[in-house]
Write an enzyme that holds these catalytic residues in place. Sequence first.
Site, mmCIF file in Angstrom:
data_model
loop_
_atom_site.group_PDB
_atom_site.id
_atom_site.type_symbol
_atom_site.label_atom_id
_atom_site.label_comp_id
_atom_site.label_asym_id
_atom_site.label_seq_id
_atom_site.Cartn_x
_atom_site.Cartn_y
_atom_site.Cartn_z
ATOM 1 N N LYS A 1 -19.533 59.371 75.535
ATOM 2 C CA LYS A 1 -19.479 59.988 76.862
ATOM 3 C C LYS A 1 -20.893 60.353 77.295
ATOM 4 O O LYS A 1 -21.571 61.137 76.618
ATOM 5 C CB LYS A 1 -18.643 61.263 76.806
ATOM 6 C CG LYS A 1 -17.162 61.055 76.496
ATOM 7 C CD LYS A 1 -16.538 62.396 76.107
ATOM 8 C CE LYS A 1 -15.016 62.361 76.099
ATOM 9 N NZ LYS A 1 -14.464 63.580 75.454
ATOM 10 N N GLU B 1 -5.375 63.554 83.888
ATOM 11 C CA GLU B 1 -5.931 62.197 83.858
ATOM 12 C C GLU B 1 -4.935 61.166 84.366
ATOM 13 O O GLU B 1 -5.106 59.971 84.149
ATOM 14 C CB GLU B 1 -6.373 61.838 82.442
ATOM 15 C CG GLU B 1 -7.462 62.769 81.945
ATOM 16 C CD GLU B 1 -8.140 62.263 80.684
ATOM 17 O OE1 GLU B 1 -8.008 61.079 80.348
ATOM 18 O OE2 GLU B 1 -8.807 63.070 80.033
HETATM 19 C C1 2PG Z 1 -11.299 63.519 75.560
HETATM 20 C C2 2PG Z 1 -11.538 63.620 77.049
HETATM 21 C C3 2PG Z 1 -10.863 62.507 77.788
HETATM 22 P P1 2PG Z 1 -12.252 65.868 78.119
HETATM 23 O O1 2PG Z 1 -11.044 64.507 74.878
HETATM 24 O O2 2PG Z 1 -11.430 62.435 75.007
HETATM 25 O O3 2PG Z 1 -9.489 62.405 77.471
HETATM 26 O O4 2PG Z 1 -11.147 64.866 77.548
HETATM 27 O O5 2PG Z 1 -13.033 65.140 79.138
HETATM 28 O O6 2PG Z 1 -11.484 67.034 78.662
HETATM 29 O O7 2PG Z 1 -13.115 66.270 76.934
HETATM 30 MG MG MG Z 2 -11.168 63.267 72.948
#
Ligand code: 2PG
Ligand code: MG
Length: 433
Positions: A336, A204
Amino acid sequence: MKIRAIDAFQIYDSRGNPTIEAVVTLDSGVCGHGLVPSGASTGRNEALELRDGDPDRFGGRSVFRAIENVRREIAPALSGHDVTDQPSLDRRLMDLDGTQNKSRLGANAILAVSMAAARAAAAGMEKSLFNYLGNGRGTVLPLPEIQLFGGGRHANGRVDVQDFMIVAVGAETYEQSLEMTFDVFHAAGELLKKWGKLSGVADEGGYWPAFESNEEAIEAAIGAIVAAGYEPGREVALSLDIAASELYRDGQYRFGVEGRSFSSESFAELLSSWVDRYPIISIEDPMAEEDWEGWALVRKLFGDRVQLIGDDLFTTNLQRIQKGVELGVANAVLIKLNQIGTVTETLEAIQATQRAGWLPVISARSGETEDTFIAHLAVATNAGQLKVGSFCRGERTAKWNELLRIQRELGSRAQFSGGRIYGQILKTPKLKV
Ligand code: 2PG
Ligand code: MG
């Protein structure tokens, strides 16, 4: 405004993996695109990302089946649909799929279309996406959570904690928060260079964590804040994503880099000692997704002093958020889009979080695209916080930069609450901000 055509094709995310871009075209010829991100430390209850699994192509990671599902099933089903009715459009997508976790058509297929439809509707109405999604009520620019060091799954397990982030709690404007981030991010780079530990960046964009322990990374972050001339805690605070589901096995939390294992209780106590000793304002996923008792314990130990964000715990899922609110195990929810799979369900998750008096934190994934949808989503919902990884790599800066454009468009209507936002959830904030 009716949908004339829907198509999809394979593009690549920031890790070079295949993902989907959908395009929705209206009768007028106006169109909108939606690009889907992809996580690495995924929660068990996330909607399903459909990949082909053919070892002979793209290592099994291609998304051609999901694309076929858009072309053969979703496009005909939504043809002629009113694009401005996002709830009914998303409902139609869910019914068409027919499963709880969108595993038949694929959450990636469904979300690409859902996002593209919102973009097309906004373009058709000649509105910016944030204005369209927020019905003109979105005016708050988010406080950025910006990664300084990557870890965990995003750095091949080099250290165990996944995100070491900074929050410019003392900033008075969004622009100032970026300037303070610039100062700390580059100060961290200089420090690593001096220590002979500078070796590129993680997934990231945070610096590669060439540290011997998790606490060494925390101390390096504090060193960078000081080196940049800021007061840790009052001006720039720390935020951690422990991503504890990744550390949890057989009832134990394991720090591989330090060779130590912890029970739920001793892990909660360790984190509590970090909260006591370091200028931490926020902790995400301190406990594993199935360890509700561990969550209740951390909530009791330090939930009145720091923001406690559930990511894998809630997976942007309304039922899980409601359970969390009833049990009182957190005070914030990571949001998300691709954990749940439609724009409408994402908006519902944000609203439920806000109604409970908790804070939503809009988030990118570790595998991102150049799509700026989440920048608009954060402003549309007045969420107040945004997490997009670090302060370099184009898929990250695309979002920070889009917010500068949104700020210009909002002009004098733009608002920014900075670190004061934590006053909404914390009885006794650890840091005076
Ligand atoms: C999280 C995300 C972003 P990932 O855990 O919050 O940092 O990671 O998209 O790999 O789940
Ligand atoms: Mg997370």
